[in-house]
Motif scaffolding. Structure first.
Motif, mmCIF file in Angstrom:
data_model
loop_
_atom_site.group_PDB
_atom_site.id
_atom_site.type_symbol
_atom_site.label_atom_id
_atom_site.label_comp_id
_atom_site.label_asym_id
_atom_site.label_seq_id
_atom_site.Cartn_x
_atom_site.Cartn_y
_atom_site.Cartn_z
ATOM 1 N N VAL A 111 0.848 -1.184 0.000
ATOM 2 C CA VAL A 111 0.000 0.000 0.000
ATOM 3 C C VAL A 111 0.888 1.240 0.000
ATOM 4 C CG1 VAL A 111 -1.753 1.302 1.251
ATOM 5 C CG2 VAL A 111 -1.848 -1.193 1.198
ATOM 6 N N PHE A 112 0.764 2.066 -1.059
ATOM 7 C CA PHE A 112 1.515 3.321 -1.123
ATOM 8 C C PHE A 112 0.772 4.428 -0.392
ATOM 9 C CE2 PHE A 112 2.164 7.424 -3.294
ATOM 10 C CZ PHE A 112 3.511 7.618 -3.016
ATOM 11 N N ASP A 113 -0.536 4.510 -0.600
ATOM 12 C CA ASP A 113 -1.340 5.520 0.058
ATOM 13 C C ASP A 113 -2.798 5.066 0.005
ATOM 14 O OD1 ASP A 113 -2.038 7.776 1.387
ATOM 15 O OD2 ASP A 113 -1.600 9.188 -0.235
ATOM 16 N N SER A 114 -3.621 5.581 0.869
ATOM 17 C CA SER A 114 -5.037 5.226 0.868
ATOM 18 C C SER A 114 -5.871 6.404 1.325
ATOM 19 C CB SER A 114 -5.299 4.025 1.789
ATOM 20 O OG SER A 114 -5.037 4.362 3.136
ATOM 21 N N ILE A 115 -7.088 6.474 0.814
ATOM 22 C CA ILE A 115 -8.027 7.530 1.178
ATOM 23 C C ILE A 115 -9.357 6.875 1.515
ATOM 24 C CG2 ILE A 115 -9.280 9.578 0.403
ATOM 25 C CD1 ILE A 115 -6.989 10.131 -1.531
ATOM 26 N N THR A 116 -9.939 7.216 2.643
ATOM 27 C CA THR A 116 -11.251 6.717 3.026
ATOM 28 C C THR A 116 -12.226 7.878 3.107
ATOM 29 O OG1 THR A 116 -10.281 4.894 4.300
ATOM 30 C CG2 THR A 116 -12.570 5.468 4.781
ATOM 31 N N LEU A 117 -13.366 7.746 2.425
ATOM 32 C CA LEU A 117 -14.385 8.777 2.415
ATOM 33 C C LEU A 117 -15.657 8.261 3.058
ATOM 34 C CD1 LEU A 117 -13.996 10.064 -1.280
ATOM 35 C CD2 LEU A 117 -12.986 11.044 0.783
ATOM 36 N N THR A 118 -16.359 9.115 3.738
ATOM 37 C CA THR A 118 -17.683 8.777 4.266
ATOM 38 C C THR A 118 -18.732 9.261 3.272
ATOM 39 O OG1 THR A 118 -16.941 8.988 6.558
ATOM 40 C CG2 THR A 118 -19.315 9.097 6.158
ATOM 41 N N ILE A 119 -19.511 8.325 2.729
ATOM 42 C CA ILE A 119 -20.516 8.662 1.726
ATOM 43 C C ILE A 119 -21.840 8.933 2.424
ATOM 44 C CG2 ILE A 119 -21.745 7.849 -0.318
ATOM 45 C CD1 ILE A 119 -19.371 6.042 -0.897
ATOM 46 N N PRO A 120 -22.405 10.120 2.256
ATOM 47 C CA PRO A 120 -23.685 10.434 2.906
ATOM 48 C C PRO A 120 -24.774 9.454 2.470
ATOM 49 C CG PRO A 120 -22.667 12.415 2.006
ATOM 50 C CD PRO A 120 -21.886 11.252 1.477
ATOM 51 N N SER A 121 -25.659 9.133 3.381
ATOM 52 C CA SER A 121 -26.732 8.186 3.080
ATOM 53 C C SER A 121 -27.669 8.708 2.013
ATOM 54 C CB SER A 121 -27.520 7.874 4.358
ATOM 55 O OG SER A 121 -28.085 9.062 4.895
ATOM 56 N N THR A 122 -27.631 10.015 1.748
ATOM 57 C CA THR A 122 -28.507 10.591 0.731
ATOM 58 C C THR A 122 -28.025 10.287 -0.680
ATOM 59 O OG1 THR A 122 -27.259 12.661 0.932
ATOM 60 C CG2 THR A 122 -29.291 12.464 2.224
ATOM 61 N N ILE A 123 -26.774 9.828 -0.805
ATOM 62 C CA ILE A 123 -26.232 9.493 -2.121
ATOM 63 C C ILE A 123 -26.537 8.030 -2.412
ATOM 64 C CG2 ILE A 123 -24.158 9.296 -3.528
ATOM 65 C CD1 ILE A 123 -22.958 11.591 -1.976
ATOM 66 N N THR A 124 -27.349 7.787 -3.413
ATOM 67 C CA THR A 124 -27.749 6.424 -3.782
ATOM 68 C C THR A 124 -27.729 6.271 -5.291
ATOM 69 O OG1 THR A 124 -30.095 7.044 -3.857
ATOM 70 C CG2 THR A 124 -29.250 6.216 -1.745
ATOM 71 N N GLY A 125 -27.867 5.039 -5.750
ATOM 72 C CA GLY A 125 -28.002 4.780 -7.185
ATOM 73 C C GLY A 125 -26.746 5.038 -7.984
#
Length: 283
Positions: free
Chosen positions: A5-19
């Motif tokens: 692993v060189f680098d990693s990014i974790t994002l929190t996706i809002p529950s309003t984003i679907t499909g």
């Protein structure tokens, strides 16, 4: 193979984003001029639908221990009840009641690390013959233990695996899941695997899967263990059983009971996956 692993990014996706249906690479301007233009290429893209850990991605799964038994894979034997047969490339067992006995492989030494909380073990067993005295019971154990002791029915071990549970008292001749914290190598409960009996001259392609909260025993009709070849499955809740330091995988005799209680057969085709509790779920 993405082993580093060189680098990693974790994002929190809002529950309003679907499909979400499209993978897109696009630029955005934040008031800058042409010097802020970005040109890039994305390739070698792999998307795993429904999977969040690499351990459950089929192409990334590799068995940690595999033995074709062309040489003796076991670390130690405590008696002649479990022996290596170089003529047939198998581990032979000949259990008799009233005496202890085991043979095992030290997985921690082979792995170079501790056995994880999640694991899968595949193996083949043949039961060539069994004989049980009236009104008695025997249940040899196959699985993982924290101890190499050869008196499993009177010991205080942490174990996870299965028993060949033959009980003329109750009329049950079945396989059962076995698990204990500081206890004996006994079935977890009175429940047995429905419609899957211990049978003389029986060949069984077995898979034991342990996750954090459950222990699952599966039988297949062929060594390839494809989903269509699954013939029986049974799962026990193990949330109330705390085990530690499981490292020795092997076969243990039931040392209690009548010496007339015997069960013989072979064990081979052993494969062990550390940190994986579901092998190739997409196949």
């Amino acid at each position: 193979d993405r082993t580093e692993v060189f680098d990693s990014i974790t994002l929190t996706i809002p529950s309003t984003i679907t499909g979400l249906t499209t993978l897109q690479h696009s630029g955005a301007s934040d008031g800058g001029g042409s010097t802020r233009d970005l040109s890039a290429t994305i390739d070698n893209t792999l998307i795993y639908n429904g999977e969040t850990t690499v351990e459950n991605i089929p192409s990334q799964q590799t068995a940690d221990v595999t033995s074709d038994f062309t040489s003796d894979p076991f670390t130690s034997y405590s008696s002649s009840e479990v022996t290596y047969n170089s003529g047939t490339d198998t581990i032979d067992y000949a259990f008799a009641g009233g005496s202890g006995g085991n043979g095992y492989i030290d997985l921690q030494t082979i792995l170079g690390e501790a056995v994880a909380e999640n694991w899968t073990a595949d193996f083949h067993i043949n039961i060539s013959a069994s004989a049980i005295a009236s009104n008695t019971r025997t249940h040899p154990f196959i699985g993982l233990s924290d101890s190499t002791g050869d008196t499993p029915e009177t010991s205080s071990d942490d174990i996870m695996g299965m028993c060949m549970d033959i009980d003329l008292d109750s009329g049950k001749d079945n396989f059962a899941l076995a698990g204990a914290s500081n206890g004996a190598h006994n079935p977890i409960s009175a429940n047995i695997l429905p419609n899957h009996s211990v049978t003389d001259n029986g060949n069984y392609y077995v898979r034991i899967r342990k996750s954090t909260l459950s222990l699952t025993l599966e039988f297949f009709s062929a060594a390839t263990r494809l989903p269509a070849e699954l013939t029986a499955t049974y799962t026990e809740d193990i949330s109330g059983i705390t085990v530690a330091n499981l490292r020795y995988f092997g076969l243990w005799n039931d040392e209690r009971g009548n010496s007339a209680n015997t069960i013989t057969g072979v064990f081979d085709e052993f494969v062990f996956y550390n940190k994986i509790s579901e092998v190739n779920p997409a196949t």
